[in-house]
Design an enzyme around this catalytic site. Sequence first.
Site, PDB file in Angstrom:
ATOM      1  N   ASP A 116       0.974  -1.192  -0.263  1.00  0.00           N
ATOM      2  CA  ASP A 116       0.069  -0.090  -0.048  1.00  0.00           C
ATOM      3  C   ASP A 116       0.709   1.551  -0.132  1.00  0.00           C
ATOM      4  O   ASP A 116       0.387   2.445  -0.291  1.00  0.00           O
ATOM      5  CB  ASP A 116      -0.974   0.082   1.231  1.00  0.00           C
ATOM      6  CG  ASP A 116      -0.200  -0.194   2.632  1.00  0.00           C
ATOM      7  OD1 ASP A 116       0.904  -0.422   2.550  1.00  0.00           O
ATOM      8  OD2 ASP A 116      -0.871   0.108   3.577  1.00  0.00           O
ATOM      9  N   HIS A 158      -1.199   7.852   9.451  1.00  0.00           N
ATOM     10  CA  HIS A 158      -0.833   6.331   9.516  1.00  0.00           C
ATOM     11  C   HIS A 158       0.520   6.109   9.879  1.00  0.00           C
ATOM     12  O   HIS A 158       0.960   5.071  10.466  1.00  0.00           O
ATOM     13  CB  HIS A 158      -1.437   5.477   8.574  1.00  0.00           C
ATOM     14  CG  HIS A 158      -2.918   5.309   8.702  1.00  0.00           C
ATOM     15  ND1 HIS A 158      -3.753   4.994   9.497  1.00  0.00           N
ATOM     16  CD2 HIS A 158      -3.809   5.379   7.568  1.00  0.00           C
ATOM     17  CE1 HIS A 158      -4.885   4.888   9.359  1.00  0.00           C
ATOM     18  NE2 HIS A 158      -5.341   5.439   7.735  1.00  0.00           N
ATOM     19  N   GLY A 166      -0.170   2.485   5.504  1.00  0.00           N
ATOM     20  CA  GLY A 166      -1.701   3.104   4.930  1.00  0.00           C
ATOM     21  C   GLY A 166      -1.587   4.010   4.276  1.00  0.00           C
ATOM     22  O   GLY A 166      -2.319   5.244   4.327  1.00  0.00           O
ATOM     23  N   ASP A 193     -11.110  11.311   9.521  1.00  0.00           N
ATOM     24  CA  ASP A 193     -10.967  10.493   8.265  1.00  0.00           C
ATOM     25  C   ASP A 193     -11.702   9.166   8.870  1.00  0.00           C
ATOM     26  O   ASP A 193     -12.099   8.579  10.084  1.00  0.00           O
ATOM     27  CB  ASP A 193      -9.429  10.094   8.332  1.00  0.00           C
ATOM     28  CG  ASP A 193      -9.073   9.307   7.184  1.00  0.00           C
ATOM     29  OD1 ASP A 193      -9.456   8.118   6.898  1.00  0.00           O
ATOM     30  OD2 ASP A 193      -8.383   9.996   6.323  1.00  0.00           O
ATOM     31  N   HIS A 195     -10.768   6.098   8.655  1.00  0.00           N
ATOM     32  CA  HIS A 195      -9.904   5.446   9.174  1.00  0.00           C
ATOM     33  C   HIS A 195      -9.420   5.836  10.342  1.00  0.00           C
ATOM     34  O   HIS A 195      -8.943   7.132  10.571  1.00  0.00           O
ATOM     35  CB  HIS A 195      -8.536   5.026   8.027  1.00  0.00           C
ATOM     36  CG  HIS A 195      -9.217   4.336   6.848  1.00  0.00           C
ATOM     37  ND1 HIS A 195      -9.444   5.042   5.972  1.00  0.00           N
ATOM     38  CD2 HIS A 195      -9.373   3.074   6.553  1.00  0.00           C
ATOM     39  CE1 HIS A 195      -9.759   4.433   4.947  1.00  0.00           C
ATOM     40  NE2 HIS A 195      -9.685   3.028   5.272  1.00  0.00           N
ATOM     41  N   ASP A 280     -12.641  10.450   3.120  1.00  0.00           N
ATOM     42  CA  ASP A 280     -13.051   9.012   2.503  1.00  0.00           C
ATOM     43  C   ASP A 280     -14.286   8.408   3.215  1.00  0.00           C
ATOM     44  O   ASP A 280     -14.688   7.382   2.956  1.00  0.00           O
ATOM     45  CB  ASP A 280     -11.857   7.942   2.597  1.00  0.00           C
ATOM     46  CG  ASP A 280     -11.158   8.389   4.132  1.00  0.00           C
ATOM     47  OD1 ASP A 280     -11.596   9.070   4.735  1.00  0.00           O
ATOM     48  OD2 ASP A 280     -10.172   7.630   4.305  1.00  0.00           O
ATOM     49  N   TYR A 319     -10.574   8.721  -1.571  1.00  0.00           N
ATOM     50  CA  TYR A 319     -10.117   8.028  -3.030  1.00  0.00           C
ATOM     51  C   TYR A 319     -11.007   8.171  -4.049  1.00  0.00           C
ATOM     52  O   TYR A 319     -10.915   7.343  -5.092  1.00  0.00           O
ATOM     53  CB  TYR A 319      -9.882   6.589  -2.311  1.00  0.00           C
ATOM     54  CG  TYR A 319      -8.786   6.583  -1.333  1.00  0.00           C
ATOM     55  CD1 TYR A 319      -7.484   6.854  -1.507  1.00  0.00           C
ATOM     56  CD2 TYR A 319      -9.457   6.572   0.097  1.00  0.00           C
ATOM     57  CE1 TYR A 319      -6.717   6.888  -0.313  1.00  0.00           C
ATOM     58  CE2 TYR A 319      -8.525   6.735   1.199  1.00  0.00           C
ATOM     59  CZ  TYR A 319      -7.272   7.021   0.758  1.00  0.00           C
ATOM     60  OH  TYR A 319      -6.285   7.081   2.121  1.00  0.00           O
TER      61      TYR A 319
END
Length: 393
Positions: A116, A158, A166, A193, A195, A280, A319
């Site tokens: 990633d 991240h 990430g 976020d 995440h 996101d 994204y």
Amino acid sequence: MPRTAYIHSNDYAELASRLPSNIERSKKVHALIEAYGLLRLRDLTIVSPRKATVKELCRFHSRDYIEFLNKAEEYDSGEDSDEDNVSNDDSEHSHDTPTSTHNKEDKLEVYGLRFDCSVFEGLADYAAYVAGSTLQAATLLCDDAFDIVIHWDGGRHHARKDAAAGFCIVNDIVLGIMELQRTFDRVLYLDLDVHHGDGVENAFQFTEKVLTVSIHHYAEGFYPGTGSGSSSSTRIKSVVNIPMKAGLSDGTLCKVFDEMIAPLVEQFNPDAVVLQYGVDGMAGDPLGKWNLTMTGYSDCLKKVVAWKKPLLVLGGGGYNTVSTARCYAYLTSQILNRTISDEIPEHAYFEDYQPDFLLFVDPGCQADSNTEEHLDHVRSLVETQSKSLISQR
């Protein structure tokens, strides 16, 4: 009207647009904001980005990792770096030399630079610019030059001390908060976020001076798998995680903000705020699980601005590139207290906004799984986590 700065240059946008997880995103974000005329307003000061030095990067990151970033492209391409050319006469250990492809791949993986966070052209320069620009933004706030500084290409929450993770190569947020601490006693970090903001939380979880608050999707198998809000560690000082389920809607987000975050802010009473605006969670994002729109994000932004604290606004995930550009353009207009048209203005990426060429994105049909029962559970989690906070001064 808040004194507002905006970190941007075309060269930096070109470099940031090479990030494999966000190809072309930076250029499209800034192009739309510019097309709306926001970058020409007298109320906004454009500040050129700068590179962080190795010394600055090593305030948080390990020297080994930062030094490896500077030669990661050589490893990825299969070229031999200087250390690879050192001969090893001990044939017994010759299979351990870094000249082998297997060993090089292993080293890339050790530093998180595969999968990633794959290597790309200009990786080291990109990392230096992301970190340096957030450091610059923090310095501007420390110097009382501006009330709000926007850096949409930052917010890489991240990255770890010694590895990428990430889609994040360096943790510009941690470095920015550390810079803010030179002037501001207490810093609030708020992460929107989808995440969990694990990298920032890990960096500050044992201090009473930085409160990290993360609202994120939490479910089995969803990256990064942390942030349940139920840690039993007595060493953790100022961490509040708000785990949400799929389909989070604008209404529920605002309710969480009013009922859970606002009391935390009042209790902690920060001297400065860092806002990570990963979007996101927007409806239609390929990696997100929520059903938010720009209206929900904007409502939260208005509440944060109303606190009238020095504010660093950063980007993050997002994204669906054109949805991210739409959202950041709208949020920029809100910070500047300007109304912009729902019709996308003509510019270099105009065709990407078909078929309707409109700014606002409607919510999808996804049901909000955050029932009142779940919200009661989250309220309880927040209450438990906030017990360790020092009372308002």
